[in-house]
Design a protein around this motif. Structure first.
Motif, short mmCIF file in Angstrom:
data_model
loop_
_atom_site.label_atom_id
_atom_site.label_comp_id
_atom_site.label_asym_id
_atom_site.label_seq_id
_atom_site.Cartn_x
_atom_site.Cartn_y
_atom_site.Cartn_z
N ASP A 145 4.13 -8.78 -1.22
CA ASP A 145 4.97 -9.71 -1.99
C ASP A 145 6.37 -9.19 -2.28
OD1 ASP A 145 4.13 -7.73 -3.69
OD2 ASP A 145 3.84 -9.05 -5.41
N PHE A 146 6.87 -8.27 -1.45
CA PHE A 146 8.21 -7.73 -1.69
C PHE A 146 9.20 -8.09 -0.58
CE2 PHE A 146 5.94 -4.58 0.76
CZ PHE A 146 6.85 -4.24 1.74
N GLY A 147 8.72 -8.71 0.49
CA GLY A 147 9.59 -9.02 1.62
C GLY A 147 9.19 -8.25 2.85
N LYS A 148 10.16 -8.00 3.72
CA LYS A 148 9.88 -7.37 5.01
C LYS A 148 9.64 -5.87 4.87
CE LYS A 148 12.67 -10.61 7.74
NZ LYS A 148 13.80 -10.73 8.68
N SER A 149 8.69 -5.38 5.69
CA SER A 149 8.52 -3.93 5.83
C SER A 149 9.43 -3.46 6.96
CB SER A 149 7.06 -3.60 6.12
OG SER A 149 6.73 -3.92 7.47
N ASN A 150 9.27 -2.21 7.37
CA ASN A 150 10.06 -1.66 8.47
C ASN A 150 9.27 -1.58 9.78
OD1 ASN A 150 11.89 -1.24 6.38
ND2 ASN A 150 12.64 0.67 7.26
N LEU A 151 8.24 -2.40 9.91
CA LEU A 151 7.41 -2.41 11.11
C LEU A 151 7.05 -3.85 11.46
CD1 LEU A 151 5.74 -0.71 13.19
CD2 LEU A 151 3.83 -0.86 11.57
N SER A 152 7.40 -4.25 12.68
CA SER A 152 7.11 -5.62 13.11
C SER A 152 5.66 -5.77 13.54
CB SER A 152 8.03 -6.01 14.27
OG SER A 152 9.38 -6.03 13.87
N LEU A 153 5.14 -6.95 13.34
CA LEU A 153 3.84 -7.28 13.90
C LEU A 153 3.97 -7.44 15.41
CD1 LEU A 153 2.64 -9.83 11.21
CD2 LEU A 153 1.53 -7.64 11.74
N PRO A 154 2.93 -7.13 16.17
CA PRO A 154 3.05 -7.17 17.63
C PRO A 154 2.97 -8.60 18.18
CG PRO A 154 0.83 -6.57 17.01
CD PRO A 154 1.60 -6.65 15.74
N GLY A 155 3.52 -8.78 19.36
CA GLY A 155 3.34 -10.02 20.12
C GLY A 155 3.84 -11.27 19.45
N GLY A 156 4.86 -11.13 18.61
CA GLY A 156 5.42 -12.30 17.95
C GLY A 156 4.56 -12.87 16.84
N LYS A 157 3.56 -12.11 16.39
CA LYS A 157 2.72 -12.57 15.29
C LYS A 157 3.52 -12.69 14.01
CE LYS A 157 -1.87 -10.69 16.43
NZ LYS A 157 -2.90 -9.74 15.93
N CYS A 158 3.15 -13.64 13.17
CA CYS A 158 3.74 -13.77 11.84
C CYS A 158 2.65 -14.19 10.85
CB CYS A 158 4.85 -14.83 11.85
SG CYS A 158 6.29 -14.38 12.85
N ARG A 159 2.78 -13.68 9.66
CA ARG A 159 1.86 -14.06 8.58
C ARG A 159 2.46 -15.26 7.85
NH1 ARG A 159 1.50 -12.81 3.14
NH2 ARG A 159 3.46 -11.68 3.32
N ARG A 160 1.68 -16.31 7.75
CA ARG A 160 2.15 -17.53 7.09
C ARG A 160 1.32 -17.75 5.83
NH1 ARG A 160 3.26 -18.01 12.40
NH2 ARG A 160 5.26 -19.02 12.93
N ASP A 161 1.98 -17.60 4.69
CA ASP A 161 1.31 -17.72 3.41
C ASP A 161 2.19 -18.54 2.47
OD1 ASP A 161 -0.03 -17.50 1.04
OD2 ASP A 161 0.01 -15.32 0.92
N PRO A 162 1.87 -19.80 2.25
CA PRO A 162 2.71 -20.64 1.38
C PRO A 162 2.73 -20.17 -0.06
CG PRO A 162 0.65 -21.76 1.94
CD PRO A 162 0.73 -20.54 2.80
#
Length: 579
Positions: A66-83
């Motif tokens: 709940d703080f924003g982006k970390s310094n490591l991307s998820l692989p393969g274009g994955k994204c976490r979607r949490d409204p």
């Protein structure tokens, strides 16, 4: 889900992971006295708020979401979607990683809801079952399988009866976890759920130990006693609790007047249980914390010196009392780890202030080793310092090769790398206690047998065959097992060390080869089902080195054998990493 039987061994062989870790090219300092430090990774992209070693030699590390982006991307274009996320509704960065100890590599993992200040335990089948967190994560259960590299977090849903934020988990003899407390939760529950125990059960002790508007009893210290009851410590008080009957069976004297639990975060361990003794002595050690009022003082910019004492108590004595000892350095937010030789390592933390955003000062860079069997007044030994402050939200766990993995430290609402006293730490270090000094290599035992994943019963005698290149002191050998804990917020849940052999040592076939008799724990109340690191310790009194391995104790889970069948212990040792 993996199912176990006495005839099927579904787990991977650990011999597949053989790597000479200490020969890798990392920044590494070794000292014969006081231990040494090794920088493993300058950044894993995620700050290590929570850590757990799994039986495949991977460490599961995670932060909050709940703080924003970390310094490591998820692989393969994955994204976490949490409204419901309070920072990013769509987040394409990782907040968890799997660290491969053998190769010193890591890969991103995806958690779906907020794991902030959560808890967990490894189940008897080796899965990490992690519970609770913040916001929409408060009642979630998440599972991480120990696999060869393709697994990710599996979130089950709102499985918990109440939100669990700053709760404590303890693995029970019947294979369930008990989940205790959390913010504004003066109760406990069990997982997995059953029709007999579907909900939460009141625990007034947690309400009684809450300081108004301050708490000081979150992440309560919980230890499984040898009688099956739970020793619980919150704030500065302790009870022995029968969770089966929901009854307090004993109340202990208070440990002074100052709090020892979050946010006045001290730490605690159950001292080693020597199963070779006719009567097993059960002692709890609680160290550090912050004086009463320190949290409020820190919020006003006044950082009060941390507590500099430990309390030690024999919890089954007829008239138990706390014995007070003074540490070489004051410490709050420090981690306590059981080392394979029975010593206790105090590491990380601050010398003033409390847990909380920006509330700590004076990083304590020197670890301290506590020798439980040493003479009073001479049990603490100061170790060589790190150069990296490990403040709020730092962690440490024991690795199978005897090193201690150290990570985390983020006393900020988000990731902050400049313009702050203590920048967010994304690095991983390893601390090597003095028993790992190369000068001790001739004394280091190397296990030759039993074979990986040998199968044993509770109470069964078995021989551990090992070699020693130099001279063996046959009267200075012991066999220990250690339960790898879930570590967060200065407390290691489920941490447990048992001495199971060493009195009978004999020469065996082969050059410099010996055999030591060990006896598996007699019951699940002594050692709940699950994986345990196995060590042979040589010349423990002068803290020389040992050989590492892992034990698995299998009993009392869903689908467990009837009571008239023998529970089993599976023994498997790791390949030597210290050549």
């Amino acid at each position: 889900m993996i199912s176990w039987s006495r005839d099927a061994l579904p787990f991977l062989l650990f011999r597949l992971l053989a790597v000479a870790i200490l020969s890798q090219r990392h920044t590494f300092m070794v000292a014969a006295d006081g231990g040494g430090w090794q920088l493993l990774q300058r950044s894993i992209g995620v700050s290590a708020m929570h850590m757990q070693l799994l039986h495949n030699d991977r460490v599961i590390i995670f932060d909050r979401t709940d703080f924003g982006k970390s310094n490591l991307s998820l692989p393969g274009g994955k994204c976490r979607r949490d409204p419901n996320d309070q920072a990013l509704k769509v987040d394409c960065t990782a907040h968890s990683v799997e660290f491969d100890v053998a190769t010193n590599t890591f890969r991103p993992l995806m958690v779906l809801t907020d794991t902030w200040c959560s808890s967990g335990s490894v189940m008897p089948d080796g899965r990490l079952v992690q519970t609770g967190g913040f916001n929409d994560g408060g009642q979630k259960v998440r599972v991480m399988e120990p696999c060869g590299g393709g697994c990710d977090w599996n979130e089950i849903g709102d499985e918990l009866a109440a939100p669990r934020w700053y709760a404590t988990n303890q693995l029970l003899p019947d294979g369930r976890q008990i989940v205790i407390g959390g913010r504004r939760q003066f109760n406990y529950e069990f997982y997995p759920k059953s029709t007999k125990a579907p909900g939460a059960y009141s625990l007034p002790f947690l309400a009684q130990t809450t300081d108004p508007n301050l708490e000081n009893n979150l992440y309560p210290f919980v230890h499984l006693n040898v009688d099956g009851n739970l020793f619980m410590f919150a704030n500065n008080r302790a009870i022995l609790f029968d969770y089966v009957r929901n009854k307090v069976v004993r109340t202990y004297p208070a440990l002074g007047g100052d709090p020892r639990n979050y946010p006045s975060s001290g730490s605690s361990v159950l001292l080693p249980l020597d199963l070779q003794m006719a009567k097993v002595e059960v002692e709890v050690l609680v160290c550090g914390g912050a004086p009463k009022g320190s949290y409020v003082a820190a919020s006003k910019g006044n950082f009060v010196g941390a507590l500099g004492t430990c309390g030690r108590i024999k919890i089954n004595d007829p008239n138990p009392n706390w014995a007070i000892e003074t540490m070489p350095k004051r410490r709050v937010m420090g981690d306590m780890m059981l080392l394979p030789n029975g010593d206790v390592l105090l590491i990380n933390g601050a010398g003033a202030g409390t847990a909380g955003w920006e509330f700590g000062r004076g990083p304590v860079l020197n670890p301290v080793v506590y020798h439980p069997a040493g003479p009073e007044g001479k049990r603490f030994e100061l170790q060589n310092p790190t150069t990296i402050p490990r403040m709020y939200h730092s962690t440490a766990i024991l690795l199978r090769d005897g090193r201690v993995l150290v990570g985390g430290s983020n006393p900020h609402v988000g990731y902050s790398f400049s313009g702050v006293l203590f920048p967010t730490e994304l690095s991983l270090e390893a601390f090597s206690p003095s028993y790992l000094d190369p000068g001790n290599s001739d004394l280091r035992p190397k296990i030759q047998a039993p074979a990986s994943q040998a199968q044993l019963k509770y109470g069964q005698k078995f021989a551990v065959v090992f070699t020693v290149a130099g001279s063996l002191a046959q009267n200075a050998v012991s066999v220990t097992i250690v339960a790898p804990p879930f570590t967060t917020h200065a407390y290691s849940m489920n941490q447990r060390l048992l001495v199971i052999g060493g009195k009978k040592v004999a020469a065996a076939a082969g050059k410099n080869t010996f055999s030591v008799e060990a006896v598996a724990p007699a019951s699940a109340t002594l050692a709940p089902s699950g994986y345990y690191l196995l060590f042979v310790v040589h010349q423990m009194k002068i803290r020389h080195v040992r050989r590492e391995g892992m034990v698995v104790i299998d009993e009392a889970r869903a689908g467990s054998p009837p009571l008239d069948q023998d529970p089993v212990i599976l023994l498997e040792y790791f390949m030597e990493y210290l050549d």
